[in-house]
Design a protein around this motif. Structure first.
Motif, PDB file in Angstrom:
ATOM      1  N   GLU A  65       9.371   7.274 -19.178  1.00 51.35           N
ATOM      2  CA  GLU A  65       9.865   7.755 -20.089  1.00 51.35           C
ATOM      3  C   GLU A  65       9.140   8.668 -20.932  1.00 51.35           C
ATOM      4  O   GLU A  65       7.908   8.544 -21.245  1.00 51.35           O
ATOM      5  CB  GLU A  65      10.514   6.788 -21.153  1.00 51.35           C
ATOM      6  CG  GLU A  65      11.212   7.273 -22.220  1.00 51.35           C
ATOM      7  CD  GLU A  65      12.236   6.132 -22.854  1.00 51.35           C
ATOM      8  OE1 GLU A  65      12.629   6.667 -24.070  1.00 51.35           O
ATOM      9  OE2 GLU A  65      12.254   5.135 -22.520  1.00 51.35           O
ATOM     10  N   VAL A  66       9.758   9.946 -21.286  1.00 51.53           N
ATOM     11  CA  VAL A  66       9.042  10.903 -22.021  1.00 51.53           C
ATOM     12  C   VAL A  66       9.796  11.172 -23.199  1.00 51.53           C
ATOM     13  O   VAL A  66      10.989  11.368 -23.413  1.00 51.53           O
ATOM     14  CB  VAL A  66       8.922  12.204 -21.096  1.00 51.53           C
ATOM     15  CG1 VAL A  66       8.027  13.329 -22.069  1.00 51.53           C
ATOM     16  CG2 VAL A  66       7.776  11.952 -19.876  1.00 51.53           C
ATOM     17  N   GLU A  67       9.056  11.344 -24.420  1.00 48.34           N
ATOM     18  CA  GLU A  67       9.689  11.701 -25.756  1.00 48.34           C
ATOM     19  C   GLU A  67       9.635  13.208 -25.978  1.00 48.34           C
ATOM     20  O   GLU A  67       8.245  13.611 -25.945  1.00 48.34           O
ATOM     21  CB  GLU A  67       9.109  10.801 -26.688  1.00 48.34           C
ATOM     22  CG  GLU A  67       9.546  11.192 -28.381  1.00 48.34           C
ATOM     23  CD  GLU A  67       8.818  10.615 -29.198  1.00 48.34           C
ATOM     24  OE1 GLU A  67       9.264   9.660 -30.004  1.00 48.34           O
ATOM     25  OE2 GLU A  67       7.685  11.003 -29.866  1.00 48.34           O
ATOM     26  N   VAL A  68      10.834  13.739 -26.255  1.00 49.44           N
ATOM     27  CA  VAL A  68      10.589  15.334 -26.488  1.00 49.44           C
ATOM     28  C   VAL A  68      11.045  15.652 -27.874  1.00 49.44           C
ATOM     29  O   VAL A  68      11.933  14.745 -28.376  1.00 49.44           O
ATOM     30  CB  VAL A  68      11.213  15.966 -25.490  1.00 49.44           C
ATOM     31  CG1 VAL A  68      10.476  16.026 -24.316  1.00 49.44           C
ATOM     32  CG2 VAL A  68      12.591  15.697 -25.495  1.00 49.44           C
ATOM     33  N   ASP A  69      10.713  16.502 -28.693  1.00 48.50           N
ATOM     34  CA  ASP A  69      10.977  16.786 -29.951  1.00 48.50           C
ATOM     35  C   ASP A  69      11.549  18.167 -30.137  1.00 48.50           C
ATOM     36  O   ASP A  69      12.188  18.592 -31.038  1.00 48.50           O
ATOM     37  CB  ASP A  69      10.121  16.548 -31.313  1.00 48.50           C
ATOM     38  CG  ASP A  69       8.826  17.375 -31.009  1.00 48.50           C
ATOM     39  OD1 ASP A  69       8.842  18.148 -30.063  1.00 48.50           O
ATOM     40  OD2 ASP A  69       7.690  17.165 -31.601  1.00 48.50           O
TER      41      ASP A  69
ATOM     42  N   LYS B 267       4.924   9.310 -25.768  1.00 48.03           N
ATOM     43  CA  LYS B 267       5.321   9.702 -26.999  1.00 48.03           C
ATOM     44  C   LYS B 267       4.633  10.993 -27.662  1.00 48.03           C
ATOM     45  O   LYS B 267       3.781  11.626 -27.114  1.00 48.03           O
ATOM     46  CB  LYS B 267       5.250   8.468 -27.999  1.00 48.03           C
ATOM     47  CG  LYS B 267       6.186   7.281 -27.677  1.00 48.03           C
ATOM     48  CD  LYS B 267       6.102   6.135 -28.391  1.00 48.03           C
ATOM     49  CE  LYS B 267       6.547   6.488 -29.877  1.00 48.03           C
ATOM     50  NZ  LYS B 267       8.059   6.589 -29.689  1.00 48.03           N
ATOM     51  N   ASP B 268       4.954  11.423 -28.795  1.00 47.86           N
ATOM     52  CA  ASP B 268       4.677  12.675 -29.449  1.00 47.86           C
ATOM     53  C   ASP B 268       2.949  12.748 -29.503  1.00 47.86           C
ATOM     54  O   ASP B 268       2.435  13.720 -29.090  1.00 47.86           O
ATOM     55  CB  ASP B 268       5.252  12.965 -30.798  1.00 47.86           C
ATOM     56  CG  ASP B 268       5.091  11.668 -31.721  1.00 47.86           C
ATOM     57  OD1 ASP B 268       4.788  10.693 -31.289  1.00 47.86           O
ATOM     58  OD2 ASP B 268       5.514  12.001 -32.897  1.00 47.86           O
ATOM     59  N   ASN B 269       2.384  11.597 -29.704  1.00 42.86           N
ATOM     60  CA  ASN B 269       1.059  11.727 -30.011  1.00 42.86           C
ATOM     61  C   ASN B 269       0.286  11.885 -28.631  1.00 42.86           C
ATOM     62  O   ASN B 269      -0.711  12.213 -28.321  1.00 42.86           O
ATOM     63  CB  ASN B 269       0.410  10.392 -30.682  1.00 42.86           C
ATOM     64  CG  ASN B 269       0.573  10.503 -32.283  1.00 42.86           C
ATOM     65  OD1 ASN B 269       0.733  11.640 -32.797  1.00 42.86           O
ATOM     66  ND2 ASN B 269       0.706   9.479 -32.912  1.00 42.86           N
TER      67      ASN B 269
ATOM     68  N   MET C  52      13.638  10.889 -24.105  1.00 46.69           N
ATOM     69  CA  MET C  52      13.988  10.631 -25.276  1.00 46.69           C
ATOM     70  C   MET C  52      13.981  11.735 -26.336  1.00 46.69           C
ATOM     71  O   MET C  52      13.030  12.389 -26.365  1.00 46.69           O
ATOM     72  CB  MET C  52      13.003   9.417 -25.921  1.00 46.69           C
ATOM     73  CG  MET C  52      13.408   9.134 -27.475  1.00 46.69           C
ATOM     74  SD  MET C  52      11.918   8.301 -27.995  1.00 46.69           S
ATOM     75  CE  MET C  52      12.261   6.410 -27.373  1.00 46.69           C
ATOM     76  N   MET C  53      15.079  12.159 -26.873  1.00 46.39           N
ATOM     77  CA  MET C  53      15.133  13.208 -27.652  1.00 46.39           C
ATOM     78  C   MET C  53      15.260  12.743 -29.189  1.00 46.39           C
ATOM     79  O   MET C  53      15.924  11.959 -29.532  1.00 46.39           O
ATOM     80  CB  MET C  53      16.474  13.935 -27.305  1.00 46.39           C
ATOM     81  CG  MET C  53      16.709  14.601 -25.986  1.00 46.39           C
ATOM     82  SD  MET C  53      18.183  15.231 -25.408  1.00 46.39           S
ATOM     83  CE  MET C  53      19.060  13.857 -25.045  1.00 46.39           C
ATOM     84  N   ASP C  54      14.016  13.156 -29.833  1.00 46.73           N
ATOM     85  CA  ASP C  54      13.547  12.469 -31.144  1.00 46.73           C
ATOM     86  C   ASP C  54      13.973  13.525 -32.174  1.00 46.73           C
ATOM     87  O   ASP C  54      13.782  14.484 -32.135  1.00 46.73           O
ATOM     88  CB  ASP C  54      12.199  12.133 -31.091  1.00 46.73           C
ATOM     89  CG  ASP C  54      11.689  11.238 -32.341  1.00 46.73           C
ATOM     90  OD1 ASP C  54      12.327  10.451 -32.642  1.00 46.73           O
ATOM     91  OD2 ASP C  54      10.700  11.742 -32.956  1.00 46.73           O
ATOM     92  N   ASN C  55      14.863  12.843 -32.971  1.00 48.08           N
ATOM     93  CA  ASN C  55      15.319  13.815 -34.296  1.00 48.08           C
ATOM     94  C   ASN C  55      15.682  15.236 -34.021  1.00 48.08           C
ATOM     95  O   ASN C  55      15.801  15.951 -34.793  1.00 48.08           O
ATOM     96  CB  ASN C  55      14.154  13.938 -35.329  1.00 48.08           C
ATOM     97  CG  ASN C  55      13.568  12.513 -35.791  1.00 48.08           C
ATOM     98  OD1 ASN C  55      14.421  11.972 -36.884  1.00 48.08           O
ATOM     99  ND2 ASN C  55      12.409  12.239 -35.854  1.00 48.08           N
ATOM    100  N   PHE C  56      16.638  14.917 -32.781  1.00 45.20           N
ATOM    101  CA  PHE C  56      17.387  15.976 -32.568  1.00 45.20           C
ATOM    102  C   PHE C  56      18.836  16.311 -33.385  1.00 45.20           C
ATOM    103  O   PHE C  56      19.349  15.338 -33.876  1.00 45.20           O
ATOM    104  CB  PHE C  56      17.870  16.019 -31.067  1.00 45.20           C
ATOM    105  CG  PHE C  56      17.008  16.847 -30.033  1.00 45.20           C
ATOM    106  CD1 PHE C  56      17.226  17.398 -29.000  1.00 45.20           C
ATOM    107  CD2 PHE C  56      15.517  16.277 -30.078  1.00 45.20           C
ATOM    108  CE1 PHE C  56      16.447  17.791 -28.098  1.00 45.20           C
ATOM    109  CE2 PHE C  56      14.749  16.874 -29.276  1.00 45.20           C
ATOM    110  CZ  PHE C  56      15.064  17.554 -28.006  1.00 45.20           C
ATOM    111  N   SER C  57      19.141  17.519 -33.664  1.00 47.76           N
ATOM    112  CA  SER C  57      20.411  17.646 -34.388  1.00 47.76           C
ATOM    113  C   SER C  57      21.706  17.338 -33.154  1.00 47.76           C
ATOM    114  O   SER C  57      21.279  17.114 -32.171  1.00 47.76           O
ATOM    115  CB  SER C  57      20.707  19.303 -34.610  1.00 47.76           C
ATOM    116  OG  SER C  57      20.543  19.908 -33.494  1.00 47.76           O
TER     117      SER C  57
END
Length: 282
Positions: free
Chosen positions: A198-202, A166-168, A219-224
């Motif tokens: 799994e990898v989270e990207v922003d 994740k992001d952290n 995982m696309m986090d808070n994407f438009s």
């Protein structure tokens, strides 16, 4: 992951220890020991049912003589006024178990009902609605079961199930001047071949590194919505695509239309309203 009887019993044991640490003073003062009763679990509002086994085991945990039958099927839709289960046995035991049994089945049915609304909102798109680890401590197995009753799917159950950077995690890697793709490749080399990564990207520009590193899911986090569509196109089927972050009933349909495979929704469990169910003595 299915609910196990031991998991249900552990939750009920702790709940009863909290609610009835030294006996039920009210039932013992007002209700003669030999009195029997029949009670109906009744819906006060429409919804989707979850927690029949939990309700039954909570009742029998106080006194194994208590019988619960005519239990509605898991995932069944019901209307206000509908009977969902019947319990019979010693009145004291039924009254003592009432709140614990209701607390659990009300929460589980609330989760199933909300999940069903999300699932309906993405119907026909091919996207799966999945839960998160934002569950009530100690109740994860029950809450995850309720998500499945509502037609949703489960994400990883715990930190031991899969690798999810994740992001952290990525912030730590970046702070050490490590290349993301290389860090992922090193992680993959240490993992059994059966373990999901799994990898989270922003940001969209992080996706190529996640792909180069061998991510199974991105995982696309808070994407438009526009960036979700760009991300899905860029990934091009080389990994599963997941949308996350602030998903609501109002937005989930449009998110599904972007072509993502999965939509993770923390709200299914972290802020759900318990459904209004009651236990009526007859």
């Amino acid at each position: 992951m299915s609910m196990q009887t031991a998991q249900i019993d552990d939750v009920i044991r702790l709940a009863l220890a909290e609610d009835v640490p030294f006996g039920d003073l009210t039932a013992e003062c007002f209700v003669p020991a030999e009195t029997t009763a029949e009670a109906h679990l009744v819906a006060r509002e429409p919804g989707v049912f979850s927690g029949g086994e939990v309700f039954s085991r909570a009742m029998s945990a106080v006194d194994p003589v208590v019988v619960v039958d005519d239990v509605a099927p898991e995932g069944a839709r019901f209307e206000a006024g509908q009977r969902l289960a019947t319990t019979r046995g010693p009145a004291r035991a039924i009254l003592t178990a009432e709140r614990t049994a209701l607390n659990l089945v009300q929460r589980m049915s609330g989760i199933a009902t909300l999940t069903a609304e999300y699932v309906q909102a993405v119907h026909g798109t091919g996207a799966r609605v999945v839960d998160t680890r934002k569950t009530t401590p100690g109740l994860r197995a029950l809450e995850r079961h309720a998500v499945r009753c509502g037609g949703g799917h489960n994400h990883r159950f715990c930190l031991s199930d899969a690798v999810m950077a994740k992001d952290n995690h990525l912030a730590v890697v970046s702070a050490g001047d490590h290349d993301l793709a290389e860090a992922l490749r090193r992680a993959r080399a240490r993992l059994p071949h059966t373990t999901h990564l799994e990898v989270e990207v922003d940001r969209v520009d992080q996706i190529p590194a996640a792909l180069d590193g061998g991510a199974d899911t991105i995982m696309m986090d808070n994407f438009s919505l526009e960036d979700l569509r760009r991300g899905v196109e860029l990934i091009g089927g080389r990994a599963l695509t997941e949308a996350s972050g602030g998903v609501t009933l109002e937005t989930v349909g449009a998110i599904a239309q972007t072509g993502v495979d999965l939509i993770s929704v923390g709200a299914l469990t972290h802020s759900v309203r318990a459904l209004d169910l009651g236990l009526d003595i007859r």
